[in-house]
Design an enzyme around this catalytic site. Structure first.
Site, PDB file in Angstrom:
ATOM      1  N   THR A   1       0.838  -1.209   0.000  1.00 13.77           N
ATOM      2  CA  THR A   1       0.000   0.000   0.000  1.00 13.77           C
ATOM      3  C   THR A   1       0.872   1.258   0.000  1.00 13.77           C
ATOM      4  OG1 THR A   1      -0.073   0.106   2.421  1.00 13.77           O
ATOM      5  CG2 THR A   1      -1.783  -1.191   1.335  1.00 13.77           C
TER       6      THR A   1
ATOM      7  N   GLU B   1      11.692  -8.540   1.497  1.00 10.06           N
ATOM      8  CA  GLU B   1      12.836  -8.371   0.600  1.00 10.06           C
ATOM      9  C   GLU B   1      12.733  -7.103  -0.236  1.00 10.06           C
ATOM     10  OE1 GLU B   1      15.992  -8.666  -0.007  1.00 10.06           O
ATOM     11  OE2 GLU B   1      15.899 -10.860  -0.071  1.00 10.06           O
TER      12      GLU B   1
ATOM     13  N   GLY C   1       8.905   8.688 -14.042  1.00  4.96           N
ATOM     14  CA  GLY C   1       8.189   7.963 -12.982  1.00  4.96           C
ATOM     15  C   GLY C   1       9.077   7.506 -11.838  1.00  4.96           C
TER      16      GLY C   1
ATOM     17  N   GLU D   1       8.551  11.147  -7.161  1.00 10.66           N
ATOM     18  CA  GLU D   1       7.156  11.478  -6.857  1.00 10.66           C
ATOM     19  C   GLU D   1       6.864  12.927  -7.260  1.00 10.66           C
ATOM     20  OE1 GLU D   1       5.063   9.338  -5.226  1.00 10.66           O
ATOM     21  OE2 GLU D   1       6.594   7.797  -4.938  1.00 10.66           O
TER      22      GLU D   1
ATOM     23  N   ASP E   1      13.822   8.901   2.374  1.00  6.89           N
ATOM     24  CA  ASP E   1      13.651   7.535   1.857  1.00  6.89           C
ATOM     25  C   ASP E   1      14.916   6.714   2.103  1.00  6.89           C
ATOM     26  OD1 ASP E   1      12.259   5.503  -0.042  1.00  6.89           O
ATOM     27  OD2 ASP E   1      14.231   5.814  -0.947  1.00  6.89           O
TER      28      ASP E   1
ATOM     29  N   LYS F   1      15.576   3.318   4.562  1.00 10.74           N
ATOM     30  CA  LYS F   1      16.171   2.068   4.082  1.00 10.74           C
ATOM     31  C   LYS F   1      17.408   1.652   4.878  1.00 10.74           C
ATOM     32  CE  LYS F   1      14.341   2.398  -0.608  1.00 10.74           C
ATOM     33  NZ  LYS F   1      14.530   3.064  -1.919  1.00 10.74           N
TER      34      LYS F   1
END
Lengths: 346, 346
Positions: free
Chosen positions: B98, B151, B208, B211, B222, B226
């Site tokens: 999601t 993963e 793409g 964002e 981001d 990670k």
């Protein structure tokens, strides 16, 4: 869980493995509930020893490093050859790291077969049994519910075969490309730096990367054996090293290497396995790779492999400078994975 | 073995996963003796559907791609929200992809918790639940004998977490370094090529990668999420994204990028996690890396991670250009690995 292991071969890799087993004993117990005793040990020139209660591994290391024989550690009637030791020694698993004839895969292939027939799991660092007899040995292992793992045969302890087994599932590997031989990669790097071939080879021998007889490396045999391992295990091929289209690096000069650099490229001894309809073709040859190729920057004794699959476009694994401990580590990981059943439901 | 799966999220990744499940159905049956039916599907703006007998996945793809709702596929009393669907839908496993709020890890964290509490295995492509609640969710999964795999949260479908689980055993990871964010890496590559920042960003949005609101990427959020996933899962840390020392790339110019190239270096947004005594420290910041660094040649939308351990000196995994299928593939591999019990004896 307790594992009784037999070690075949006590050269640089075998001794590094013995040291790892001692150094990691506590972690094995804590993290994997695993204890390992070495019940048998076969060396090339320091004799053989069996002790069903467990050999004194630190003592064995000390003896061999002093140039002495293992006879004092042996318990029971004399054992004179490796095959008898495999059959007689009580064990769950055989750790195989003996000297290999790259043209025949022997005697390692016979050792692995005997071990599986005696009901032992097998971990080998030897490319030979896999390049010359993978299907037979894997079928034998599967039939008896045994593990037959060999992570250290390609790129030392780097997880290449375990990535195939655990990460590249339900995929079709279309192409494998690799820089898989340290001696030739070291020499090619030194040629770029202006060192003539003969001198670069002598340096590789001095730091222990190249063998006294470097022909196997220079003519691409070692690389051919490794690409066969990858093609047979990960692409379902059934190749032998002689099937590989093979060109070595003896024709490469300082001028060639430096001209490539000027053009934004590097000469690398590239191993390739390519799916071609129902066939897999394999080759080893010096090629010029552009700087942007992930394999191009793999210098000196580093190694690397790239997988192209129908689900991942390009996956590359690179291993930095290696030593006997990195090879031994791959064997330790295989042992743990067999102990926790990763050879089942493969 | 038969697996009933619920899919949460039906955007690019969810739909790519649905297509993979259809395309790989035969291979799953042949190679892993595994059949999968999707019994529930929750979308962001096309409604929800449950069918205990299995939804028509090709039909669901067609409906959503025509901009229609899934209502016609639903069987039984109405279901109006994702949490109710998780609880009501008969299933063995939840596939979660999601939309994520990177500052809170929601609503994905609540979905994962609800799924585990309902006795479902969980595969998620969402970094949030792992970065914000790994210990809690992993403990919950372990307590109930369930799998909790993710993963695809780092480097899409590249086997990074499975390498940690299956290849880097009985080792201490001392340092992790990575290029983990595509938007910033793409922009840095374009700056080197002389394209001004604003234009490079617009290009990243056009293809793409970035964002509409690129702040999360440009400011290193981001990447921070990670590196926290890697540090917490593979180094035993207990960090949150806010603990990461973080600098973004908005200050980097064409001149900076090109000066670095002249000096034989490249500016990269480097993620690092370093063991420091009993602590693990993490950072994200633009740094100049020399060409010889395996991370330096990772350009455009590629990504990479390097592990330094006490047994392997340096292991690098590089993933080439990615798309929603590579992310979905990581989820498929997780599903197969849970089906064959890889979450046990972790």
């Amino acid at each position: 869980m307790h594992m009784r292991a037999v070690m075949l071969g006590f050269g640089h890799v075998g001794r590094a493995l013995a040291r790892l087993l001692l150094r990691k004993a506590e972690v094995l117990r804590t993290d994997y509930d695993l204890t390992v005793t070495v019940t048998g040990l076969a060396t090339h020139s320091h004799g053989l020893a069996i002790n069903p209660e467990g050999l004194d591994l630190a003592g064995a290391l000390a003896l061999v490093e002093r140039g002495e024989r293992l006879d004092a550690l042996h318990v029971g009637s004399p054992v004179t050859d490796t095959l008898s030791l495999i059959e007689r020694c009580p064990a769950d698993l055989v750790l195989e790291a003996t000297w290999l004839n790259p043209h025949t895969g022997q005697p390692a292939t016979d050792y692995v077969r005997a071990a599986l027939q005696a009901g032992r799991h097998v971990v080998t660092a030897n490319k030979g049994p896999v390049a010359f007899a993978y299907r037979e040995l894997q079928a034998l292992a599967a039939e008896r519910g045994l593990g037959f793992f060999f992570e250290s045969t390609v790129m030392d302890g780097a997880p290449v075969l375990s990535v195939g087994r655990e990460g590249l599932l339900a995929t079709t590997i279309q192409r494998i490309r690799g820089i898989l031989n340290s001696t030739t990669n070291f020499i090619l790097t030194r040629l770029e730096e202006g060192t003539p071939f003969a001198e670069a080879l002598a340096e590789a021998q001095a730091i222990g990367v190249a063998e006294a007889d470097p022909t196997t490396d220079l003519e691409g045999w070692d690389a051919a054996v490794k690409i066969v391992v990858l093609a047979n295990v990960l692409m379902g091929a059934d190749l032998r090293p002689a099937d590989v289209e093979r060109t070595g690096i003896t024709g490469v000069t300082v001028a060639d290497a430096q001209q490539a650099i000027q053009a934004g490229e590097r000469i690398k001894l590239l191993c390739e396995a390519v799916r071609d309809g129902a066939q897999v073709r394999a080759s080893v040859r010096p090629v010029r790779l552009p700087f942007a190729d992930p394999l191009c920057q793999v210098s000196r004794t580093s190694s690397a492999v790239t997988f192209q699959t129908d689900t991942l476009h390009e996956l590359t694994i690179v291993e930095g400078d290696t030593d006997p401990t990195t090879t031994a580590y791959g064997m330790l990981v295989d042992l743990i994975n067999i102990a926790r059943g990763r050879h089942r439901l493969a």
